[in-house]
Design an enzyme around this catalytic site. Structure first.
Site, PDB file in Angstrom:
ATOM      1  N   HIS A   8       0.820  -1.217   0.000  1.00  0.00           N
ATOM      2  CA  HIS A   8       0.000   0.000   0.000  1.00  0.00           C
ATOM      3  C   HIS A   8       0.853   1.267   0.000  1.00  0.00           C
ATOM      4  CE1 HIS A   8       1.011   0.856   4.202  1.00  0.00           C
ATOM      5  NE2 HIS A   8       0.875  -0.444   4.423  1.00  0.00           N
ATOM      6  N   GLU A  81      -1.807  -7.104   7.749  1.00  0.00           N
ATOM      7  CA  GLU A  81      -0.403  -7.034   8.165  1.00  0.00           C
ATOM      8  C   GLU A  81      -0.124  -7.924   9.369  1.00  0.00           C
ATOM      9  OE1 GLU A  81       2.530  -6.912   7.571  1.00  0.00           O
ATOM     10  OE2 GLU A  81       3.247  -4.832   7.521  1.00  0.00           O
TER      11      GLU A  81
END
Length: 204
Positions: A8, A81
């Site tokens: 990202h 994550e």
């Protein structure tokens, strides 16, 4: 098949060097520009499958890339994550000061050394690889083997996944440089040959 693992764009916490983990932090202005640049860079690539972490920083980056392609973006929690446990929201300076030994061990980027009270990279990388394998298998049963898949997620779990896919040892993750915001790891391989993928491009 080809696998594009895209990190990202930047967030305020990236800029402040804070551990984000599962905390849902949006892209900042730089991050939105990085997402737009990733979309331009990947414009010439065809994707048969696209998946993303549901966290907004990854989802917004993925949406920039798949916009206008007529491609469904699948969100899976498995692409989140590496969980940061006690460290989520703390700056790297705070972590290094309070837990110097744990910090040093974590920064070695070993598959089995995770943040205090959180996940190890092996755990997060394994769930990423498992989700990819499942999605490819589901696609094969209806459409045939996909040629290219895009996964938009997070730096630590994607490096761990690349380590596992290529069959490196647990210390091999430390030999892969940190993935930049908005950059990708491109791998070539077969879902039927886990551990035998090769890296075609890195931080691309």
């Amino acid at each position: 098949m080809r696998l594009v693992l895209l990190r990202h764009g930047r967030t305020a916490w990236n800029a402040e060097e804070r551990y984000q983990g599962h905390t849902d932090i949006p892209l900042d202005d730089v991050g939105r520009s990085q997402a737009a640049e990733a979309a331009r860079r990947l414009a010439g690539h065809h994707f048969d499958l696209a998946a993303s972490s549901p966290l907004v920083r990854a989802r917004a980056t993925a949406e920039s890339v798949v916009d206008g392609r007529g491609l469904d973006l699948v969100l899976h929690e498995e692409f989140m994550e590496t969980g940061g446990g006690t460290w989520e929201g703390l700056s790297f300076t705070e972590i290094r000061t309070q837990w110097p030994d744990d910090w040093t061990t974590w920064r070695s980027s070993h598959l089995d050394h995770g943040p205090l009270g959180g996940e190890t990279p092996r755990q997060s990388g394994t769930r990423v690889v498992t989700a990819i394998t499942r999605m490819v298998g589901e696609a094969e049963s209806t459409l045939g083997t996909p040629e290219t898949m895009l996964v938009t997620a997070h730096g630590n779990c994607l490096r761990a996944a690349a380590t596992l896919l290529t069959g490196m040892d647990a210390a091999g993750m430390g030999r892969l440089e940190r993935l930049r915001n908005g950059a990708a790891i491109v791998l070539e391989g077969s879902p039927q040959r886990p551990g035998r993928w090769r890296i075609e491009a890195y931080n691309a």
